[in-house]
Design a protein around this motif. Structure first.
Motif, PDB file in Angstrom:
ATOM      1  N   UNK A  47       0.961  -1.641  -0.047  1.00 38.05           N
ATOM      2  CA  UNK A  47      -0.112   0.124   0.360  1.00 38.05           C
ATOM      3  C   UNK A  47       0.356   1.037   0.088  1.00 38.05           C
ATOM      4  N   UNK A  48       1.775   1.189   0.839  1.00 39.63           N
ATOM      5  CA  UNK A  48       2.941   2.496   0.884  1.00 39.63           C
ATOM      6  C   UNK A  48       4.271   2.249   0.860  1.00 39.63           C
ATOM      7  N   UNK A  49       5.096   2.767  -0.011  1.00 37.33           N
ATOM      8  CA  UNK A  49       6.966   2.761   0.500  1.00 37.33           C
ATOM      9  C   UNK A  49       7.646   3.502  -0.857  1.00 37.33           C
ATOM     10  N   UNK A  50       8.807   2.753  -0.488  1.00 35.10           N
ATOM     11  CA  UNK A  50       9.843   3.200  -1.756  1.00 35.10           C
ATOM     12  C   UNK A  50      10.052   2.275  -2.881  1.00 35.10           C
ATOM     13  N   UNK A  51       9.907   0.900  -2.084  1.00 33.43           N
ATOM     14  CA  UNK A  51      10.177   0.052  -3.189  1.00 33.43           C
ATOM     15  C   UNK A  51       8.854  -0.076  -4.530  1.00 33.43           C
ATOM     16  N   UNK A  52       8.774   0.297  -5.771  1.00 32.42           N
ATOM     17  CA  UNK A  52       7.704   0.388  -6.730  1.00 32.42           C
ATOM     18  C   UNK A  52       7.719  -0.770  -6.510  1.00 32.42           C
ATOM     19  N   UNK A  53       8.387  -2.243  -7.057  1.00 26.38           N
ATOM     20  CA  UNK A  53       8.317  -4.065  -6.980  1.00 26.38           C
ATOM     21  C   UNK A  53       7.844  -4.650  -5.872  1.00 26.38           C
ATOM     22  N   UNK A  54       6.813  -4.209  -4.427  1.00 30.18           N
ATOM     23  CA  UNK A  54       6.718  -4.779  -4.141  1.00 30.18           C
ATOM     24  C   UNK A  54       5.190  -4.104  -3.780  1.00 30.18           C
ATOM     25  N   UNK A 101       9.416   3.966 -15.697  1.00 30.37           N
ATOM     26  CA  UNK A 101       8.986   3.419 -14.106  1.00 30.37           C
ATOM     27  C   UNK A 101      10.102   4.430 -13.779  1.00 30.37           C
ATOM     28  N   UNK A 102      10.311   5.315 -12.526  1.00 29.26           N
ATOM     29  CA  UNK A 102      11.840   5.934 -11.935  1.00 29.26           C
ATOM     30  C   UNK A 102      11.280   6.495 -10.508  1.00 29.26           C
ATOM     31  N   UNK A 103      13.217   5.815 -10.053  1.00 22.15           N
ATOM     32  CA  UNK A 103      12.335   6.915  -8.527  1.00 22.15           C
ATOM     33  C   UNK A 103      12.689   8.103  -8.552  1.00 22.15           C
ATOM     34  N   UNK A 104      12.310   8.669  -7.210  1.00 17.35           N
ATOM     35  CA  UNK A 104      13.326   9.868  -7.062  1.00 17.35           C
ATOM     36  C   UNK A 104      14.141  10.095  -6.118  1.00 17.35           C
ATOM     37  N   UNK A 105      15.108  10.890  -6.504  1.00 22.99           N
ATOM     38  CA  UNK A 105      16.574  10.719  -5.711  1.00 22.99           C
ATOM     39  C   UNK A 105      17.043  11.172  -4.768  1.00 22.99           C
ATOM     40  N   UNK A 106      16.142  12.073  -4.206  1.00 20.14           N
ATOM     41  CA  UNK A 106      16.050  12.229  -2.983  1.00 20.14           C
ATOM     42  C   UNK A 106      14.720  11.499  -1.677  1.00 20.14           C
ATOM     43  N   UNK A 107      15.000   9.799  -1.064  1.00 16.34           N
ATOM     44  CA  UNK A 107      13.647   9.763  -0.639  1.00 16.34           C
ATOM     45  C   UNK A 107      13.750  10.576   0.528  1.00 16.34           C
ATOM     46  N   UNK A 123       8.516   8.840  -1.225  1.00 17.79           N
ATOM     47  CA  UNK A 123       7.216   7.722  -1.056  1.00 17.79           C
ATOM     48  C   UNK A 123       6.141   7.793  -1.830  1.00 17.79           C
ATOM     49  N   UNK A 124       5.403   5.858  -2.621  1.00 19.70           N
ATOM     50  CA  UNK A 124       4.279   5.977  -3.388  1.00 19.70           C
ATOM     51  C   UNK A 124       3.724   4.999  -2.738  1.00 19.70           C
ATOM     52  N   UNK A 125       2.362   5.629  -2.860  1.00 18.14           N
ATOM     53  CA  UNK A 125       1.329   4.778  -2.395  1.00 18.14           C
ATOM     54  C   UNK A 125      -0.176   4.716  -2.560  1.00 18.14           C
ATOM     55  N   UNK A 126      -0.834   4.661  -2.090  1.00 17.12           N
ATOM     56  CA  UNK A 126      -2.271   4.052  -2.610  1.00 17.12           C
ATOM     57  C   UNK A 126      -2.511   5.580  -1.748  1.00 17.12           C
ATOM     58  N   UNK A 127      -3.646   6.202  -2.349  1.00 20.75           N
ATOM     59  CA  UNK A 127      -4.394   7.578  -2.051  1.00 20.75           C
ATOM     60  C   UNK A 127      -4.900   6.477  -0.473  1.00 20.75           C
ATOM     61  N   UNK A 128      -5.531   5.712   0.401  1.00 22.60           N
ATOM     62  CA  UNK A 128      -5.983   5.264   0.512  1.00 22.60           C
ATOM     63  C   UNK A 128      -5.169   5.029   2.067  1.00 22.60           C
TER      64      UNK A 128
END
Length: 369
Positions: free
Chosen positions: A189-196, A237-243, A248-253
């Motif tokens: 639902x929420x995290x830093x890794x798009x793979x999970x 697909x990309x990541x932001x350089x500065x975590x 963060x990437x996640x569902x709105x919920x």
């Protein structure tokens, strides 16, 4: 709530975004939720509650909360000078952790700043080396500590470094363990890794727009974007350089659950004392209010005080908001580029409050009769 639904759908029908999701809620329940449009313009995938979005600068509220957790546990003090924890900090010996949190440290905010890397580069990306180069190039402070408010992504990189140094954990691991896991939010639902994460709504940029002309100043469009689909240019697909400032990437919920926790008097993330501190507006050395709390902006909508943060960049834009006096929160997420604080929630939240007021007046009229 028909007016809110119309406002949401209008964004898509007017070609302003491929998709949008909106939630309005109390600390205990969701009052309204609307979503509309396409999560993927190329595959024509309809957006669902399972789609996730890049939250960009909304991440700063998590970083700030983590710092307050460490303060509550007496691992640091907000009045500590940054150099006490990071000896190589280049912006002066009197800059405090609080200054960084409130964007009054005078730390530069380099623009344009290369801000993303492709997913297939993530394993080899070295954030420390990347930001050392940036910091070495922009060593001169923009102002004295506490002299003026100046938003800085770079300042939150140092907060992330402090978290790592004092806890011995990666920044991402600390946020996962002490915030996300405590809220019983699953890694899908929420995290830093798009793979999970669950399915991610594909970020897009409007093809025929002024910002598309200047986007090349920020990124190599040929590297980071796919061919156009109608009026949209999808991002790869990309990541932001500065975590710490935007990873963060996640569902709105998932962000709904996060804000619901902050609305509760018995917040499992912070004590009431430190939660109150989180939403305390900061003043400059001359006593002038900044409109900034600890990572949260203070605002007003038709006489109602709120605390909010927006997150925007290539392919995505979002806003989160808390109305503490009304015990209500709201979030909105788009899979299109956003460059400024648009305050879209002003429109939809105002419709909700107007309808509540209208209903209350009607009830009072019936009662008086």
């Amino acid at each position: 709530m028909q007016e809110i639904q119309q406002l949401i759908e209008r964004e898509v029908k007017a070609g302003k975004t491929p998709s949008v999701q909106y939630y309005l809620f109390t600390k205990d329940e969701i009052l309204e939720e609307f979503r509309y449009g396409l999560a993927d313009v190329e595959k024509k995938t309809t957006v669902t509650a399972d789609h996730s979005y890049n939250a960009y600068s909304v991440t700063k509220t998590f970083t700030a909360l983590a710092i307050l957790q460490l303060a509550e546990r007496k691992i640091l003090n907000l009045c500590d000078c940054v150099v006490d924890h990071l000896p190589n900090f280049p912006y002066g010996h009197t800059v405090t952790i609080r200054h960084l949190l409130n964007h009054t440290a005078g730390v530069p905010n380099p623009i344009p700043l290369s801000w993303i890397h492709l997913s297939n580069e993530h394993c080899s990306f070295n954030a420390a080396a990347f930001f050392k180069t940036i910091i070495d190039k922009y060593k001169k402070p923009k102002a004295k500590p506490g002299e003026r408010f100046a938003y800085s992504n770079l300042g939150y990189i140092f907060l992330g470094q402090i978290i790592e140094k004092l806890t011995g954990k990666r920044y991402e691991d600390y946020i996962n363990e002490f915030i996300i896991d405590k809220l019983s939010i699953d890694s899908s639902e929420l995290g830093f890794e798009t793979t999970v994460l669950s399915r991610q709504a594909r970020g897009c940029h409007k093809r025929f727009s002024f910002t598309n002309l200047i986007l090349g100043l920020f990124i190599d469009k040929r590297k980071y974007m796919d061919k156009a689909v109608g009026n949209w240019k999808p991002f790869k697909p990309f990541y932001v350089n500065g975590a710490p400032y935007g990873g963060l990437i996640g569902k709105p919920s998932a962000f709904v659950k996060y804000i619901q926790a902050l609305l509760k008097s018995n917040c499992q993330l912070l004590s009431s004392q430190y939660t109150k501190l989180l939403f305390q507006e900061y003043k400059l050395n001359n006593g002038k209010k900044t409109g900034m709390c600890i990572s949260w902006f203070k605002g007003e909508l038709n006489g109602r005080t709120y605390f909010a943060h927006a997150g925007g960049g290539g392919g995505y834009y979002c806003e989160i908001r808390i109305y503490p006096e009304h015990n209500i929160g709201s979030v909105v997420f788009f899979n299109r580029t956003g460059m400024t604080d648009e305050r879209f929630l002003d429109k939809v939240d105002a419709s909700y409050f107007a309808e509540i007021e209208s209903s209350t007046r009607a009830d009072n009229l019936v009662y008086s009769l």
